[in-house]
Design a protein around this motif. Structure first.
Motif, PDB file in Angstrom:
ATOM      1  N   LEU A  31       7.608   8.994   2.678  1.00 55.10           N
ATOM      2  CA  LEU A  31       7.070   9.155   4.026  1.00 55.10           C
ATOM      3  C   LEU A  31       5.598   9.554   3.973  1.00 55.10           C
ATOM      4  O   LEU A  31       4.795   9.087   4.791  1.00 55.10           O
ATOM      5  CB  LEU A  31       7.883  10.173   4.816  1.00 55.10           C
ATOM      6  N   TYR A  32       5.208  10.409   3.034  1.00 53.82           N
ATOM      7  CA  TYR A  32       3.785  10.718   2.891  1.00 53.82           C
ATOM      8  C   TYR A  32       2.981   9.434   2.668  1.00 53.82           C
ATOM      9  O   TYR A  32       1.892   9.252   3.229  1.00 53.82           O
ATOM     10  CB  TYR A  32       3.526  11.647   1.703  1.00 53.82           C
ATOM     11  N   ALA A  33       3.505   8.562   1.823  1.00 54.02           N
ATOM     12  CA  ALA A  33       2.811   7.306   1.531  1.00 54.02           C
ATOM     13  C   ALA A  33       2.609   6.486   2.796  1.00 54.02           C
ATOM     14  O   ALA A  33       1.554   5.870   2.995  1.00 54.02           O
ATOM     15  CB  ALA A  33       3.590   6.508   0.488  1.00 54.02           C
ATOM     16  N   ALA A  34       3.623   6.480   3.678  1.00 56.38           N
ATOM     17  CA  ALA A  34       3.507   5.756   4.941  1.00 56.38           C
ATOM     18  C   ALA A  34       2.566   6.465   5.905  1.00 56.38           C
ATOM     19  O   ALA A  34       1.783   5.819   6.612  1.00 56.38           O
ATOM     20  CB  ALA A  34       4.886   5.591   5.567  1.00 56.38           C
ATOM     21  N   LEU A  35       2.622   7.795   5.950  1.00 60.19           N
ATOM     22  CA  LEU A  35       1.743   8.558   6.846  1.00 60.19           C
ATOM     23  C   LEU A  35       0.285   8.407   6.442  1.00 60.19           C
ATOM     24  O   LEU A  35      -0.616   8.382   7.293  1.00 60.19           O
ATOM     25  CB  LEU A  35       2.154  10.031   6.849  1.00 60.19           C
ATOM     26  N   ILE A  36       0.029   8.303   5.138  1.00 59.78           N
ATOM     27  CA  ILE A  36      -1.334   8.047   4.666  1.00 59.78           C
ATOM     28  C   ILE A  36      -1.785   6.661   5.108  1.00 59.78           C
ATOM     29  O   ILE A  36      -2.887   6.488   5.637  1.00 59.78           O
ATOM     30  CB  ILE A  36      -1.408   8.202   3.136  1.00 59.78           C
ATOM     31  N   GLU A  37      -0.929   5.673   4.927  1.00 59.50           N
ATOM     32  CA  GLU A  37      -1.279   4.318   5.339  1.00 59.50           C
ATOM     33  C   GLU A  37      -1.478   4.219   6.860  1.00 59.50           C
ATOM     34  O   GLU A  37      -2.322   3.471   7.335  1.00 59.50           O
ATOM     35  CB  GLU A  37      -0.190   3.340   4.878  1.00 59.50           C
ATOM     36  N   ALA A  38      -0.727   5.021   7.613  1.00 58.64           N
ATOM     37  CA  ALA A  38      -0.839   5.016   9.073  1.00 58.64           C
ATOM     38  C   ALA A  38      -2.065   5.756   9.573  1.00 58.64           C
ATOM     39  O   ALA A  38      -2.384   5.688  10.764  1.00 58.64           O
ATOM     40  CB  ALA A  38       0.417   5.624   9.687  1.00 58.64           C
ATOM     41  N   GLY A  39      -2.745   6.478   8.699  1.00 57.34           N
ATOM     42  CA  GLY A  39      -3.909   7.240   9.114  1.00 57.34           C
ATOM     43  C   GLY A  39      -3.593   8.603   9.685  1.00 57.34           C
ATOM     44  O   GLY A  39      -4.473   9.283  10.219  1.00 57.34           O
ATOM     45  N   ILE A  40      -2.347   9.040   9.569  1.00 61.77           N
ATOM     46  CA  ILE A  40      -1.953  10.369  10.044  1.00 61.77           C
ATOM     47  C   ILE A  40      -2.367  11.433   9.037  1.00 61.77           C
ATOM     48  O   ILE A  40      -2.744  12.551   9.401  1.00 61.77           O
ATOM     49  CB  ILE A  40      -0.436  10.398  10.328  1.00 61.77           C
ATOM     50  N   ARG A  82       0.821  -1.209   0.000  1.00 61.51           N
ATOM     51  CA  ARG A  82       0.000   0.000   0.000  1.00 61.51           C
ATOM     52  C   ARG A  82       0.857   1.263   0.000  1.00 61.51           C
ATOM     53  O   ARG A  82       0.497   2.269  -0.629  1.00 61.51           O
ATOM     54  CB  ARG A  82      -0.921  -0.011   1.221  1.00 61.51           C
ATOM     55  N   ILE A  83       1.983   1.224   0.702  1.00 62.71           N
ATOM     56  CA  ILE A  83       2.891   2.369   0.691  1.00 62.71           C
ATOM     57  C   ILE A  83       3.411   2.597  -0.725  1.00 62.71           C
ATOM     58  O   ILE A  83       3.450   3.732  -1.228  1.00 62.71           O
ATOM     59  CB  ILE A  83       4.038   2.162   1.705  1.00 62.71           C
ATOM     60  N   ARG A  84       3.796   1.530  -1.388  1.00 61.05           N
ATOM     61  CA  ARG A  84       4.263   1.655  -2.780  1.00 61.05           C
ATOM     62  C   ARG A  84       3.155   2.188  -3.682  1.00 61.05           C
ATOM     63  O   ARG A  84       3.382   3.056  -4.532  1.00 61.05           O
ATOM     64  CB  ARG A  84       4.766   0.300  -3.288  1.00 61.05           C
ATOM     65  N   ARG A  85       1.956   1.662  -3.510  1.00 59.29           N
ATOM     66  CA  ARG A  85       0.826   2.119  -4.328  1.00 59.29           C
ATOM     67  C   ARG A  85       0.548   3.603  -4.097  1.00 59.29           C
ATOM     68  O   ARG A  85       0.345   4.372  -5.047  1.00 59.29           O
ATOM     69  CB  ARG A  85      -0.411   1.290  -3.997  1.00 59.29           C
ATOM     70  N   ASN A  86       0.559   4.026  -2.838  1.00 56.61           N
ATOM     71  CA  ASN A  86       0.348   5.445  -2.532  1.00 56.61           C
ATOM     72  C   ASN A  86       1.402   6.312  -3.213  1.00 56.61           C
ATOM     73  O   ASN A  86       1.093   7.381  -3.745  1.00 56.61           O
ATOM     74  CB  ASN A  86       0.396   5.677  -1.017  1.00 56.61           C
TER      75      ASN A  86
END
Length: 286
Positions: free
Chosen positions: A84-93, A23-27
């Motif tokens: 990092l944005y991709a991870a923050l989106i996946e984390a719900g931040i 999902r991080i890659r997809r984002n």
């Protein structure tokens, strides 16, 4: 925590780490398509590290990014902001719909990391070689507060060219900063060409050992190896900083992008974005 956030947290906790990385890659690919270019190869390469950091190792509250009891994740390499944005989106931040604003005017997601704009972004990146020094300051500050939280600092093999990185490495060991975990992305490429061709930093693990760090080197695209390394770094009993050297593949998960000779800054043709997403999804199903 509100009922809605509690429900979201339970949903996130039930997702396996390989799915997080996908999902991080997809984002990241979806954000890259907004601008038609960007530091996509780095984002795809570091996705596994971010998945393990945010969904296995770190303590934080998605609904309260400035919660005092959080672990701090510092992005030294400001141009990795898309990752990092991709991870923050996946984390719900960050909300998922904001990825459509990536790099646009008035967006909270500028192409280079800006702490003043983006929830969950601890420092502003850009000029390279400063992140580890800032992380030393963060770690010292938390020590003086009596905090048990960790400071994670992600930096690149290109930043090993900078003397400030090594000054920070020496000071971290001198101060006994056992709450500092460095993550170095060794992907072999920087703006001017292959990293070792610009300035050969190998053998890297013995260098950090000589500077007084607890060192591990792993395949940065092997989630099981990363989980073990993060756990060992957090549990290490000696009062010294810890580093995980992560060997990654640029554009991991999209073979036709992996094969590109110059992939530090990728320009992708319009039709290739959907192709990249499709290839990524095929790999997810395997």
């Amino acid at each position: 925590m509100s009922p809605a956030h509690a429900t979201a947290a339970r949903e996130r906790s039930n997702v396996l780490l390989p799915e997080r990385a996908y999902r991080i890659r997809r984002n990241a690919l979806r954000m890259g398509e907004v601008q038609g270019q960007g530091y996509i190869a780095q984002a795809l390469g570091i996705a596994d590290v971010l998945a393990v950091a945010y969904f296995h190792a770190m303590t934080y509250r998605p609904e309260d990014p400035e919660w005092e009891g959080r672990d701090r994740f510092l992005l030294s390499i400001g141009h990795y902001a898309i990752a990092l944005y991709a991870a923050l989106i996946e984390a719900g931040i960050l909300p998922e719909d904001e990825l459509e604003t990536y790099g646009c005017d008035d967006s909270r997601l500028p192409m280079s990391a800006m702490a003043a704009y983006t929830p969950g972004m601890e420092i502003t990146g850009g000029s390279l070689g400063h992140g580890l020094g800032i992380a030393v300051g963060f770690a010292l500050g938390l020590k003086r507060k009596g905090s048990k939280n960790f400071v994670y600092n992600l930096f690149s093999d290109g930043e090993l060219d900078e003397g400030s990185t090594w000054e920070a490495a020496m000071s971290a060991a001198s101060f006994g900063l056992d709450n500092l975990i460095g993550l170095v992305d060794v992907n072999g490429m920087q703006a001017d060409g292959p990293s070792r061709g610009v300035l050969n930093f190998e053998p890297l693990a013995p260098k950090f050992e000589a500077f007084g760090w607890f060192v591990q080197r792993v395949d940065g695209n092997d989630i099981a190896a990363l989980v073990a390394a993060f756990d060992a770094a957090k549990a290490h009993p000696e009062p010294r900083p810890r580093i995980i050297i992560c060997d990654t593949t640029m554009a991991k998960g999209v073979p036709f992008l992996e094969a590109r000779e110059r992939n530090h800054f990728l320009r992708v043709e319009p039709a290739e974005w959907s192709q990249a997403l499709a290839v990524l999804a095929e790999g997810r199903a395997e």
